[in-house]
Design an enzyme around this catalytic site. Structure first.
Site, PDB file in Angstrom:
ATOM      1  CG  ASP A 149      -2.034   0.988   1.140  1.00  0.00           C
ATOM      2  OD1 ASP A 149      -2.318   1.470   0.030  1.00  0.00           O
ATOM      3  OD2 ASP A 149      -2.615   1.313   2.192  1.00  0.00           O
TER       4      ASP A 149
ATOM      5  CG  ASN B 270       2.432   1.660  -5.103  1.00  0.00           C
ATOM      6  OD1 ASN B 270       3.332   1.523  -4.278  1.00  0.00           O
ATOM      7  ND2 ASN B 270       2.022   0.683  -5.893  1.00  0.00           N
TER       8      ASN B 270
ATOM      9  CB  THR C 188     -12.845  -7.348  -6.043  1.00  0.00           C
ATOM     10  OG1 THR C 188     -12.825  -7.275  -4.628  1.00  0.00           O
ATOM     11  CG2 THR C 188     -12.597  -8.780  -6.452  1.00  0.00           C
TER      12      THR C 188
ATOM     13  CG  ASN D 225      -7.264  -1.831  -6.127  1.00  0.00           C
ATOM     14  OD1 ASN D 225      -6.315  -2.573  -5.889  1.00  0.00           O
ATOM     15  ND2 ASN D 225      -7.602  -0.846  -5.300  1.00  0.00           N
ATOM     16  CD1 TRP D 226     -12.094  -5.465 -10.381  1.00  0.00           C
ATOM     17  CD2 TRP D 226     -11.151  -4.599 -12.216  1.00  0.00           C
ATOM     18  NE1 TRP D 226     -11.360  -6.459 -10.987  1.00  0.00           N
ATOM     19  CE2 TRP D 226     -10.780  -5.954 -12.126  1.00  0.00           C
ATOM     20  CE3 TRP D 226     -10.671  -3.843 -13.298  1.00  0.00           C
ATOM     21  CZ2 TRP D 226      -9.954  -6.577 -13.059  1.00  0.00           C
ATOM     22  CZ3 TRP D 226      -9.843  -4.466 -14.237  1.00  0.00           C
ATOM     23  CH2 TRP D 226      -9.499  -5.819 -14.106  1.00  0.00           C
TER      24      TRP D 226
ATOM     25  CG  LEU E  23      -7.077  -8.192   7.739  1.00  0.00           C
ATOM     26  CD1 LEU E  23      -7.826  -9.480   8.083  1.00  0.00           C
ATOM     27  CD2 LEU E  23      -5.596  -8.493   7.568  1.00  0.00           C
TER      28      LEU E  23
END
Ligand code: FPP
Length: 249
Positions: A18, A20, A64, A66-67, A193
């Protein structure tokens, strides 16, 4: 350099990579630049894991959820992943690294899915280390998929519902055959999580660092492993029981 006992490295390390986007934003750069530099951290962690004899390394590359990011960022991430697979294949073969993927791969653009399938096929006989890429992955979706598979088997009369155990369910997860992670690393400080390996992380030691993923390199990784080696894992037992078991071994 951090002291790592080579006889007690975790068998399986899982990483939530995590930070970026924040790394790039802090520098006034486009978010994708953070992902590009983050790719170098992936390389560092893979190489160090291999060198230390860690057997399994799982990387949460794309969830999922992130889509839902802006299409430009999603496309950029997909392109990055595809290029990474192409450029690293030689190194994976040389270092005997086997690649696996977990997640809803059907949702991936065909070029990425193709590259992923090809790399998995090319590396399937490598025995040095297994890298598990979690792409288009969600822990709840994975458990729901397992539930559907079990329900189908019950429906066909192949499985008695009374005989379904935790072990039966685990056999229907994407991680079937892979030991549960011993250590979870999460970068950039969040204590969550985020739908990663919900089932598999039941007894995993957790290490959270404020370091953002593009800055997470070998030194930080060794620090996380040193933390792991200081932990005493009890699996629900008392300390006294653990000490007795250790003495008996
Ligand atoms: C989280 O940072 C990171 C991702 C969503 C993608 C991870 C991808 C890479 C490290 C590069 C390519 C991966 C491979 C395996 C080659 P974020 O964007 O959520 O950061 P933020 O929380 O600061 O916004």
């Amino acid at each position: 350099m951090m002291e790592i006992d080579p006889t007690r490295v975790p068998r399986h390390v899982a990483v939530i990579m995590d930070g970026n986007g924040r790394w790039a934003e802090q520098r006034g750069l486009p978010r994708l630049q953070g992902h590009r530099i983050g790719k170098e951290s992936v390389r560092a962690v893979v190489e160090t894991s291999r060198r230390l004899g860690i057997r399994y390394l799982s990387l949460y590359a794309f969830s999922t959820e992130n889509w839902q990011r802006p299409p430009r960022e999603v496309d950029g991430l997909m392109a990055l992943l595809r290029r990474y697979l192409a450029t690293e294949l030689g190194k994976m073969m040389k270092h005997q690294i086997r690649l696996l993927a977990v997640g809803s791969l059907r949702r991936l653009p065909p070029a990425v899915r193709g590259a992923l399938r090809a790399t998995i096929a090319a590396t399937r006989r490598n025995t040095g280390m297994t890298v598990v890429l979690a792409v288009s992955y969600g822990g709840r979706e994975e458990i729901a998929r397992a539930a559907r598979a079990l329900a189908r088997r019950v429906g066909r009369g192949e499985l008695d519902p009374e005989r379904i155990t935790a072990g039966t369910l685990a056999k229907h997860l994407g991680t079937h055959g892979i030991p549960d992670p011993d250590l979870l690393i999460r970068t950039s400080g969040e204590m969550r999580l985020s739908n990663f390996f919900l089932w598999q992380l039941a007894y995993t030691e957790m290490y959270v660092t404020d370091t953002l993923w593009p800055d997470f390199r070998e030194r930080d990784y060794l620090q996380a492993l040193a933390f792991f080696q200081q932990r005493q894992r009890r699996f629900g037992r008392t300390s006294a029981q653990v000490e007795r078991l250790r003495a008996a071994n």
